[in-house]
Scaffold this motif. Structure first.
Motif, PDB file in Angstrom:
ATOM      1  N   UNK A  14       0.815  -1.208   0.000  1.00  0.00           N
ATOM      2  CA  UNK A  14       0.000   0.000   0.000  1.00  0.00           C
ATOM      3  C   UNK A  14       0.855   1.267   0.000  1.00  0.00           C
ATOM      4  N   UNK A  15       1.848   1.348   0.859  1.00  0.00           N
ATOM      5  CA  UNK A  15       2.603   2.581   1.071  1.00  0.00           C
ATOM      6  C   UNK A  15       4.088   2.409   0.796  1.00  0.00           C
ATOM      7  N   UNK A  16       4.437   1.514  -0.115  1.00  0.00           N
ATOM      8  CA  UNK A  16       5.851   1.262  -0.357  1.00  0.00           C
ATOM      9  C   UNK A  16       6.614   2.505  -0.789  1.00  0.00           C
ATOM     10  N   UNK A  17       6.051   3.267  -1.721  1.00  0.00           N
ATOM     11  CA  UNK A  17       6.726   4.479  -2.201  1.00  0.00           C
ATOM     12  C   UNK A  17       6.871   5.502  -1.082  1.00  0.00           C
ATOM     13  N   UNK A  18       5.822   5.683  -0.284  1.00  0.00           N
ATOM     14  CA  UNK A  18       5.897   6.637   0.819  1.00  0.00           C
ATOM     15  C   UNK A  18       6.911   6.224   1.873  1.00  0.00           C
ATOM     16  N   UNK A  19       6.949   4.932   2.202  1.00  0.00           N
ATOM     17  CA  UNK A  19       7.929   4.443   3.170  1.00  0.00           C
ATOM     18  C   UNK A  19       9.339   4.661   2.655  1.00  0.00           C
ATOM     19  N   UNK A  20       9.558   4.419   1.365  1.00  0.00           N
ATOM     20  CA  UNK A  20      10.887   4.614   0.786  1.00  0.00           C
ATOM     21  C   UNK A  20      11.269   6.094   0.785  1.00  0.00           C
ATOM     22  N   UNK A  21      10.326   6.989   0.458  1.00  0.00           N
ATOM     23  CA  UNK A  21      10.612   8.422   0.480  1.00  0.00           C
ATOM     24  C   UNK A  21      10.949   8.895   1.892  1.00  0.00           C
ATOM     25  N   UNK A  22      10.215   8.377   2.889  1.00  0.00           N
ATOM     26  CA  UNK A  22      10.529   8.721   4.282  1.00  0.00           C
ATOM     27  C   UNK A  22      11.908   8.214   4.672  1.00  0.00           C
ATOM     28  N   UNK A  23      12.265   7.039   4.220  1.00  0.00           N
ATOM     29  CA  UNK A  23      13.571   6.465   4.541  1.00  0.00           C
ATOM     30  C   UNK A  23      14.701   7.288   3.930  1.00  0.00           C
ATOM     31  N   UNK A  24      14.487   7.823   2.732  1.00  0.00           N
ATOM     32  CA  UNK A  24      15.537   8.579   2.047  1.00  0.00           C
ATOM     33  C   UNK A  24      15.839   9.901   2.741  1.00  0.00           C
ATOM     34  N   UNK A  25      14.917  10.438   3.533  1.00  0.00           N
ATOM     35  CA  UNK A  25      15.157  11.713   4.194  1.00  0.00           C
ATOM     36  C   UNK A  25      16.334  11.658   5.153  1.00  0.00           C
ATOM     37  N   UNK A  26      16.697  10.476   5.628  1.00  0.00           N
ATOM     38  CA  UNK A  26      17.789  10.362   6.581  1.00  0.00           C
ATOM     39  C   UNK A  26      19.160  10.484   5.933  1.00  0.00           C
ATOM     40  N   UNK A  27      19.250  10.533   4.586  1.00  0.00           N
ATOM     41  CA  UNK A  27      20.546  10.509   3.912  1.00  0.00           C
ATOM     42  C   UNK A  27      20.955  11.858   3.337  1.00  0.00           C
ATOM     43  N   UNK A  28      20.133  12.874   3.497  1.00  0.00           N
ATOM     44  CA  UNK A  28      20.530  14.210   3.109  1.00  0.00           C
ATOM     45  C   UNK A  28      20.893  14.339   1.651  1.00  0.00           C
ATOM     46  N   UNK A  29      22.098  14.882   1.395  1.00  0.00           N
ATOM     47  CA  UNK A  29      22.515  15.170   0.021  1.00  0.00           C
ATOM     48  C   UNK A  29      22.838  13.923  -0.790  1.00  0.00           C
ATOM     49  N   UNK A  30      23.073  12.794  -0.140  1.00  0.00           N
ATOM     50  CA  UNK A  30      23.372  11.559  -0.879  1.00  0.00           C
ATOM     51  C   UNK A  30      22.108  10.742  -1.124  1.00  0.00           C
ATOM     52  N   UNK A  31      20.936  11.319  -0.853  1.00  0.00           N
ATOM     53  CA  UNK A  31      19.690  10.586  -1.058  1.00  0.00           C
ATOM     54  C   UNK A  31      19.508  10.106  -2.491  1.00  0.00           C
ATOM     55  N   UNK A  32      19.868  10.899  -3.531  1.00  0.00           N
ATOM     56  CA  UNK A  32      19.706  10.381  -4.892  1.00  0.00           C
ATOM     57  C   UNK A  32      20.514   9.122  -5.158  1.00  0.00           C
ATOM     58  N   UNK A  33      21.714   9.050  -4.610  1.00  0.00           N
ATOM     59  CA  UNK A  33      22.520   7.839  -4.796  1.00  0.00           C
ATOM     60  C   UNK A  33      21.864   6.643  -4.101  1.00  0.00           C
ATOM     61  N   UNK A  34      21.402   6.847  -2.861  1.00  0.00           N
ATOM     62  CA  UNK A  34      20.745   5.762  -2.133  1.00  0.00           C
ATOM     63  C   UNK A  34      19.466   5.351  -2.844  1.00  0.00           C
ATOM     64  N   UNK A  35      18.739   6.323  -3.375  1.00  0.00           N
ATOM     65  CA  UNK A  35      17.515   6.019  -4.111  1.00  0.00           C
ATOM     66  C   UNK A  35      17.825   5.182  -5.347  1.00  0.00           C
ATOM     67  N   UNK A  36      18.877   5.553  -6.071  1.00  0.00           N
ATOM     68  CA  UNK A  36      19.253   4.796  -7.264  1.00  0.00           C
ATOM     69  C   UNK A  36      19.655   3.368  -6.905  1.00  0.00           C
ATOM     70  N   UNK A  37      20.432   3.217  -5.822  1.00  0.00           N
ATOM     71  CA  UNK A  37      20.843   1.877  -5.398  1.00  0.00           C
ATOM     72  C   UNK A  37      19.659   1.057  -4.910  1.00  0.00           C
ATOM     73  N   UNK A  38      18.740   1.701  -4.168  1.00  0.00           N
ATOM     74  CA  UNK A  38      17.576   0.971  -3.659  1.00  0.00           C
ATOM     75  C   UNK A  38      16.667   0.493  -4.766  1.00  0.00           C
ATOM     76  N   UNK A  39      16.447   1.317  -5.773  1.00  0.00           N
ATOM     77  CA  UNK A  39      15.585   0.895  -6.885  1.00  0.00           C
ATOM     78  C   UNK A  39      16.243  -0.217  -7.698  1.00  0.00           C
ATOM     79  N   UNK A  40      17.562  -0.155  -7.848  1.00  0.00           N
ATOM     80  CA  UNK A  40      18.266  -1.258  -8.513  1.00  0.00           C
ATOM     81  C   UNK A  40      18.135  -2.547  -7.711  1.00  0.00           C
ATOM     82  N   UNK A  41      18.256  -2.446  -6.384  1.00  0.00           N
ATOM     83  CA  UNK A  41      18.105  -3.627  -5.528  1.00  0.00           C
ATOM     84  C   UNK A  41      16.696  -4.203  -5.636  1.00  0.00           C
ATOM     85  N   UNK A  42      15.691  -3.325  -5.726  1.00  0.00           N
ATOM     86  CA  UNK A  42      14.306  -3.812  -5.818  1.00  0.00           C
ATOM     87  C   UNK A  42      14.061  -4.550  -7.127  1.00  0.00           C
TER      88      UNK A  42
END
Length: 395
Positions: free
Chosen positions: A182-210
């Motif tokens: 139901x809320x996978x995208x929202x949970x992932x967006x909330x999780x990315x807030x903890x990484x600050x300026x490197x959030x795009x890199x973590x987002x790219x790695x997380x989507x590749x992992x998924x």
């Protein structure tokens, strides 16, 4: 320091210094991994359901995505997906239960007839056993069970505790799977807030992992389905009762490497032995071993390995290492974990591709590691500018 004195680090050859640095890094990584494994093992009641929920979400999310694309709200699409999954499981269980209810009396008669045949062969065959010898063996087995009654009771009590833990894990698994769908995208967006300026890199790695995890789940389901269908056809051709239930059992056991197929194969072989006799049981066992080798060395590496772009040798080695380190659970999650790390870690350190040359009136490019603003359509959506030039510092 005197000019003729050489620094201590200058006495070490550069190659040896690099090896020492790498060794120190590997030791540090090993210590951290050991602590992480210890924490996961302590929290296994939580960690294992969450891991299984990720696998189920990767399997069910394509249906949820299609329902959302068709216009359903997220909550309704999630409920429909969960209900479809329950309907498939319940329908399969009902069909197996009906067939088992119809075929079980015939299985009991066949087992009794096979037992009489085996007993007669023991008396008249090459062993030439006497009736009192067979009776003595049965009495010895009964005495052994009586002597181990306390240990058996303790094992049953321990099994009851494990059963309660399994039920609690199933409840947690259902809740986690529901909210991930139901809320996978929202949970992932909330999780990315903890990484600050490197959030795009973590987002790219997380989507590749998924994506990697989704390919693994789909490939594993395909291999298990092939295994269950082939063994079900073999059992049906042999005329073994409960062949549908045994095929489903083999399908489910295929998700647990090595141990699962050993358990399911043993059950199917015993049923074949009791229903059709030792000759059919040996034939089925030979076909099962041959098909299992075909699955391990051809289907699993080709289907799962091709979906993950993972070499077959790497899959076999990772399965062995995971089984040695963490038993059955380690063997189950070893391949997806290794594939996710292999595909996602490079994305953390990969720089964004260079942008195309811009015109003189174009807005300045956004920083590649700057996260997207809320409500923007892209990670770097330039604000509209007017024709008037604004100096730095002006409002």
């Amino acid at each position: 320091m005197k000019p003729d004195q050489e620094p201590l680090w200058g006495l070490v050859p550069p190659t040896l210094a690099k090896m020492a640095a790498w060794s120190a890094c590997l030791i540090f990584i090993g210590v951290v991994a050991n602590y992480v494994f210890g924490i996961v093992a302590t929290m296994r009641i939580v960690a294992l359901p969450v891991a299984v929920s990720l696998l189920l979400t990767a399997l069910l999310f394509p249906l949820t995505r299609r329902l959302r694309a068709a216009g359903l709200r997220a909550i309704y699409a999630t409920w429909v997906t969960m209900l479809v999954a329950f309907a498939v499981l319940s329908g399969t269980g009902w069909i197996i239960g009906v067939r088992a209810n119809e075929e079980f009396p015939g299985l009991v008669k066949q087992v009794q007839q096979t037992a009489k045949t085996v007993e007669g062969w023991l008396y008249t065959g090459p062993l030439h056993l006497q009736p009192y010898q067979l009776s003595k063996w049965v009495d010895d087995i009964a005495d052994l069970v009586t002597a181990q009654q306390r240990q058996i009771t303790t094992t049953v009590l321990a099994g009851t505790v494990v059963l309660l833990e399994v039920l609690a894990s199933i409840v947690l698994l259902l809740f986690v799977t529901f909210f991930l769908l139901k809320d996978g995208e929202g949970i992932w967006a909330w999780f990315l807030k903890a990484f600050g300026t490197v959030a795009p890199r973590v987002d790219r790695a997380g989507r590749t992992a998924w994506v990697t995890l989704s390919h693994y789940v789909q490939g594993t389901v395909a291999v298990a389905a092939v295994h269950g269908v082939l063994m079900g056809i073999v059992l049906a051709v042999m005329g073994v009762p409960l062949w549908a239930a045994l095929a489903v059992l083999i399908f489910l056991a295929s998700f647990i490497p090595i141990v699962g197929i050993l358990f399911a194969g043993a059950v199917a072989t015993l049923v074949t032995l009791g229903a059709k006799g030792p000759i059919y049981a040996l034939i089925f066992l030979g076909i099962l071993v041959l098909e299992q080798q075909l699955e391990n060395h051809v289907l699993q590496p080709l289907i799962v390995g091709r979906a993950l772009h993972f070499h077959p040798l790497a899959i076999i080695i990772v399965l062995a290492v995971g089984g040695i380190l963490a038993g059955i659970a380690g063997a189950v999650v070893a391949v997806p974990t290794a594939a996710i790390l292999y595909r996602a870690v490079p994305e953390l350190f990969r720089d964004s591709p260079p942008e195309l040359p811009r015109g003189p009136d174009a807005a300045p490019p956004a920083h590649p590691d700057k996260p997207a603003r809320a409500g923007s359509d892209s990670p770097a959506s330039p604000a509209p500018t007017s024709g008037k030039s604004v100096r730095p510092g002006q409002a």
